[in-house]
Design an enzyme around this catalytic site. Structure first.
Site, mmCIF file in Angstrom:
data_model
loop_
_atom_site.group_PDB
_atom_site.id
_atom_site.type_symbol
_atom_site.label_atom_id
_atom_site.label_comp_id
_atom_site.label_asym_id
_atom_site.label_seq_id
_atom_site.Cartn_x
_atom_site.Cartn_y
_atom_site.Cartn_z
ATOM 1 N N ASP A 15 0.852 -1.183 0.000
ATOM 2 C CA ASP A 15 0.000 0.000 0.000
ATOM 3 C C ASP A 15 0.895 1.242 0.000
ATOM 4 O O ASP A 15 1.653 1.470 0.950
ATOM 5 C CB ASP A 15 -0.900 -0.025 1.241
ATOM 6 C CG ASP A 15 -1.837 1.181 1.308
ATOM 7 O OD1 ASP A 15 -1.856 1.990 0.353
ATOM 8 O OD2 ASP A 15 -2.544 1.308 2.319
ATOM 9 N N SER A 60 -8.728 6.207 -2.867
ATOM 10 C CA SER A 60 -8.559 7.137 -1.756
ATOM 11 C C SER A 60 -7.479 8.146 -2.127
ATOM 12 O O SER A 60 -7.706 9.054 -2.907
ATOM 13 C CB SER A 60 -8.212 6.370 -0.486
ATOM 14 O OG SER A 60 -8.004 7.249 0.602
ATOM 15 N N HIS A 90 -2.108 0.853 -4.704
ATOM 16 C CA HIS A 90 -1.795 -0.492 -4.228
ATOM 17 C C HIS A 90 -1.028 -1.204 -5.330
ATOM 18 O O HIS A 90 -1.328 -1.023 -6.516
ATOM 19 C CB HIS A 90 -3.066 -1.283 -3.902
ATOM 20 C CG HIS A 90 -3.843 -0.712 -2.762
ATOM 21 N ND1 HIS A 90 -5.192 -0.929 -2.613
ATOM 22 C CD2 HIS A 90 -3.479 0.073 -1.715
ATOM 23 C CE1 HIS A 90 -5.620 -0.310 -1.523
ATOM 24 N NE2 HIS A 90 -4.594 0.304 -0.970
ATOM 25 N N ASP A 100 -32.248 -31.041 -23.032
ATOM 26 C CA ASP A 100 -31.106 -30.978 -22.118
ATOM 27 C C ASP A 100 -31.616 -31.083 -20.680
ATOM 28 O O ASP A 100 -32.392 -30.232 -20.230
ATOM 29 C CB ASP A 100 -30.344 -29.666 -22.290
ATOM 30 C CG ASP A 100 -29.651 -29.567 -23.636
ATOM 31 O OD1 ASP A 100 -29.782 -28.524 -24.298
ATOM 32 O OD2 ASP A 100 -28.983 -30.542 -24.023
ATOM 33 N N LYS A 125 -4.856 -12.638 -36.923
ATOM 34 C CA LYS A 125 -3.614 -13.348 -36.618
ATOM 35 C C LYS A 125 -3.819 -14.091 -35.309
ATOM 36 O O LYS A 125 -4.066 -13.482 -34.275
ATOM 37 C CB LYS A 125 -2.445 -12.376 -36.505
ATOM 38 C CG LYS A 125 -1.095 -13.061 -36.444
ATOM 39 C CD LYS A 125 0.033 -12.049 -36.475
ATOM 40 C CE LYS A 125 1.381 -12.731 -36.662
ATOM 41 N NZ LYS A 125 1.634 -13.795 -35.694
ATOM 42 N N GLU A 176 -3.714 -10.957 -31.394
ATOM 43 C CA GLU A 176 -2.314 -10.614 -31.644
ATOM 44 C C GLU A 176 -2.169 -9.592 -32.755
ATOM 45 O O GLU A 176 -1.248 -8.777 -32.745
ATOM 46 C CB GLU A 176 -1.546 -11.893 -31.981
ATOM 47 C CG GLU A 176 -0.052 -11.683 -32.115
ATOM 48 C CD GLU A 176 0.668 -12.948 -32.563
ATOM 49 O OE1 GLU A 176 1.903 -12.932 -32.587
ATOM 50 O OE2 GLU A 176 -0.011 -13.927 -32.903
#
Length: 842
Positions: free
Chosen positions: A137, A174, A178, A347, A551, A696
């Protein structure tokens, strides 16, 4: 809004009250808006808090009033909220576990604005586990702000990278920042705290004017307090994506490192975070379910998630592969859905261990004990599927219309791996009624295993059951499935996997008496593309006529089909057939004539995106047992984009547009795992789509180009959206801290006219399995000779040299003026490449 609203979230009923109550007076933000935020951000938030006890900070009267911390779950909480105890001096307290959207909405309903979690998760047995992430922190003292925190964060990042840990920044919502890094779970909370403390003290020693690691507040003026103590097992940190109870509804927001370099860096509020989250991309996604080596592929819903693209199907597709706890004290749910796919079927789904265990039943529930129905087990489904009705677009997995035939609760009587007996209670007046059924496994195990669905003669009390009404479809069984909007040059939907039969093998043998495709390393060398910028590709497309393909982030493979079996060859010519049995141990559906095809084998991550790192789990394996294990955990697809031979005829001399027509004909009936992706006719749109899907890059091709085996050509231009570079490994720097005893970083080079030129090192992007694999492959290559021409003395000081025989690939930000890779991150080994093929890509 009214005072009370009854909603259903993920199959759970929730009563929401006073939705118009203002919780943030300064911005007039209401409880309804808070609930909306947590509902929409859930796919990104839940992976970071799942299986962690959640301490809440509640503001029931708004943030201008005093809050209170809530540890134990309040007595009035719904009984379906999952909870586990933690021992306190006053006795055990039940903490909520937030693994689903419904629980998140409940917490927002009771004004739990801030969600705080420790750095450890509960084990499957309900015990406190070791931490799977480290947190620091960075809190600015009087006189400084976020910019100074960002500078300190970059110093921390460098230290962590040297330890083999990748850092992920979060603006806290705040004042400060972090920093998170994944741990492998081998260290206790005390050990993680000690590590963080030593790091903080070292940074204070190097930068005493800006960093302080001691707790005393009188030391913090003009400095950044680097708080290491939140790694204590009893402490918590605000969860990524949690709201803050400030004047403004700010959020603990994961950020990119590029953003931290922006002088205008600021905290984000919830509207800004939602706008950024539209693409469902989490900058610190690797620390969600994958933290500490937790592979998302290991979750019970991973197969379901891998088969579906949330951008293309209306089905519920959770971001996480975890199950949702089945509520205690309630009978589990069942649902039977009528599914008009390629073939009409029903199902059957039974809630069990937090998922819907599922079977496809072609003839539906038998209406009499005198006949049984075949049932085939499918992948587990999320509980949200219990309320799903809609049309899955044609071409997508399970394409067709789904409606609920009946649903309700069931009483489980027996649940074993090979037999399930239960009594189902359908909707009042519904088609099923109350019936006792048995599922009996007859063949196979797990997904695709065969079962019998049997209507028992007697109910659970031994009374004779009456026959039911035969199952009837609500629509004509052969009704056409509504199709999605036409896709450019899209191929017909693939067929399901079918085992090769003796008939097909014999026919193929007869056919192969004719000319068969050429085989061997020289015959299968693929044609290669040239790196290009978007303007160059755009200009070429304007001359040629636009032809753009995505790609794919996998490995190149040439497939040789002789009419009865498919053999796969890597770019190097290595036979890789046995490594991918889902493609080669079945009839792939490539037709009766022999052919040679070109494509890319890819592995998908939990979001359905091609993942080169996951492909590493498959590409090196040769053991049949290991291949079978990874086949289940890391399924692959074969994306085809060209054909070299068709019907025994070499077609490489034909233009690409003709070869594409041949390829679409050959692949018209392929299995689901073999796909011919579409071709697009607008370079900019294709680039934008690839960027949105985090692919990519793209390849722009001349539709008139011939296929030149083994030649790198400017008729195919690849445009990368991420900077990647192939490199040769020449050395190892030993690990420190959490990497002691293994690889800390790799020393990398690129061949030039003078030899192997050193281009820097990479110390991030390694998982535990990757480190093991690298150690196994590099240890036999150890040597006393430095293979580089220009390695700095600082990097050579403790280096362990290896013969430069292994090729890898890294992502990086840019090349420095001196030719070094900046911000390199490991992607994986490239066994399909040799060092002589490596060159600088710019």
């Amino acid at each position: 809004m009214g005072d009370e609203t009854l909603v259903q979230v993920g199959g759970r009923r929730l009563r929401l009250t006073r939705l118009d109550k203002v919780l943030y007076p300064r911005t007039s933000t209401t409880k309804g808006e808070v609930i909306d935020y947590y509902t929409r951000i859930a796919p990104l938030l839940l992976p970071h808090i799942a299986d962690r006890p959640v301490t809440r900070k509640r503001w029931p009267d708004g943030v201008d009033q005093a809050p209170f911390f809530a540890k134990a779950l309040e007595p009035g909480a719904p009984d379906w909220v999952r909870r586990l105890p933690i021992q306190h001096s006053s006795g055990p307290k039940d903490y909520p576990l937030v693994d689903d959207v419904a629980t998140l909405v409940y917490l927002a309903q009771v004004a739990s604005l801030e969600l705080h979690v420790p750095q450890w998760r509960f084990s499957p047995e309900g015990a406190r586990g070791n931490p799977d992430r480290l947190v620091l922190d960075l809190d600015p003292g009087p006189g400084i702000g976020l910019a100074e925190c960002a500078q300190v964060a970059m110093w921390v990042r460098e230290i962590l990278a040297g330890m083999g840990l990748e850092a992920f920044p979060v603006t806290s919502g705040s004042k400060g920042l972090h920093l998170y890094a994944g741990l492998d779970g081998s260290q206790t909370s005390d050990q993680a705290s000690a590590l963080a403390k030593e790091l903080a003290r070292a940074l204070e020693a190097d930068h005493p004017d800006l960093v302080v690691s001691r707790m005393a507040k009188n030391l913090r003026a003009g400095r950044v307090f680097l708080d290491w103590s939140q790694n204590n097992g009893s402490k918590t940190t605000i969860a990524p994506y949690s709201l803050r109870g400030r004047d403004h509804p700010t959020v603990a927001a994961p950020r990119s490192w590029d953003e931290l370099a922006d002088p205008g860096l600021s905290q984000l509020d919830y509207t800004e975070v939602l706008a950024r989250a539209d693409d469902k991309v989490d900058p610190m996604g690797e620390l969600g379910f994958r933290a500490g080596g937790r592979a998302a592929a290991s979750g019970p819903l991973s197969t379901y998630i891998a088969k579906r693209d949330p951008a293309r199907t209306p089905e519920p597709v959770p971001e996480n592969p975890l199950a949702v706890a089945t509520p205690a004290g309630q009978e589990p749910r069942f649902v039977i859905q009528e599914h008009h796919a390629r073939r009409l079927h029903w199902d059957l789904r039974l809630e069990h261990d937090g998922v819907f265990v599922s079977w496809a039943v072609p003839r539906g529930v038998p209406h009499t004990a005198k006949r049984n129905s075949l049932a085939v087990m499918t992948e587990d489904h999320p509980l949200e599927y219990g309320s799903f009705e809609g049309t899955i677009p044609r071409g997508e997995y399970g394409g067709g219309t789904v409606t609920i035939w009946d649903d309700g609760r069931y009483e489980p009587e027996k649940w074993r791996d090979d037999e399930v007996i239960f009594t189902a209670h359908g909707r009042p007046g519904g088609p099923l009624g109350t019936v006792r059924l048995a599922l009996i496994r007859t063949q196979g195990a797990g997904e695709k295993s065969s079962w019998l669905l049997h209507r028992t003669k007697t109910d659970a009390a031994g009374r004779v059951q009456s026959d039911g009404e035969p199952v009837v479809a609500t629509e004509q069984a052969d009704e056409a499935v509504p199709s999605a909007a036409p896709h450019p040059k899209r191929t017909p939907p693939p067929k399901k996997t079918q085992p090769a039969t003796k008939k097909t093998r014999d026919a193929a043998t007869a056919r192969s008496a004719r000319t068969l495709p050429p085989t061997g390393p020289n015959a299968v060398k693929p044609m290669l593309s040239t790196l290009a910028t978007p303007p160059l590709a755009r200009s070429a497309a304007a001359r040629w006529g636009a032809w753009a393909e995505m790609k794919w982030d996998g490995i190149r493979a040439v497939g040789v089909w002789d009419g009865s079996s498919l053999h796969l060859y890597a770019r190097s010519g290595t036979d890789i057939t046995n490594r991918y049995p889902e493609l080669t141990a079945v009839d792939p559906g490539l037709g009766e004539e022999p052919a040679v095809v070109d494509g890319e084998i890819i592995a998908l991550d939990a979001t359905g995106r091609p993942s080169f790192s996951r492909m590493q789990n498959r590409m090196h394996l040769t053991s049949p047992r290991q291949i079978e294990v990874q086949r289940q955990q890391t399924p692959v697809r074969y994306h085809l984009f060209d054909v070299l031979s068709a019907g025994g005829e070499d077609v490489t001399g034909r233009p690409l547009r003709e070869r594409r027509e041949l390829l679409e004909g050959i692949s018209a009936d392929t299995i689901d795992e073999i796909v011919v992706p579409p071709v697009f006719d607008d370079v900019d749109d294709t680039l934008a789509t690839a960027r949105r899907l985090r692919l990519e890059g793209i390849v722009v091709k001349n539709p008139a180009s011939v296929y030149r085996r083994g030649v790198r050509t400017d008729q195919w231009l690849k445009v990368k959206l991420t900077q990647t570079q192939e490199v040769v490994i020449g050395g190892i720097r030993p690990g420190r801290g959490g990497r002691t005893g293994t690889i800390g970083s790799l020393l990398l080079g690129i061949p030039d006219d003078d030899g192997l030129r050193y281009v820097g090192r990479v110390g991030s992007g390694f998982g535990e399995s990757t480190l093991r694999l690298l150690s196994e492959q590099l240890e036999p290559l150890r040597t006393d000779e430095n293979p580089f021409t220009n390695v700095p003395s600082a990097d050579a000081r403790d280096a362990l040299w290896v013969r430069p025989e292994l090729v890898g690939e890294v992502e990086f930000a840019e090349f420095s003026p001196g030719g070094a890779l900046r911000q390199a991150r490991w992607r994986g080994l490239r066994p399909d490449k040799t060092p002589s093929e490596v060159r600088r890509e710019d």
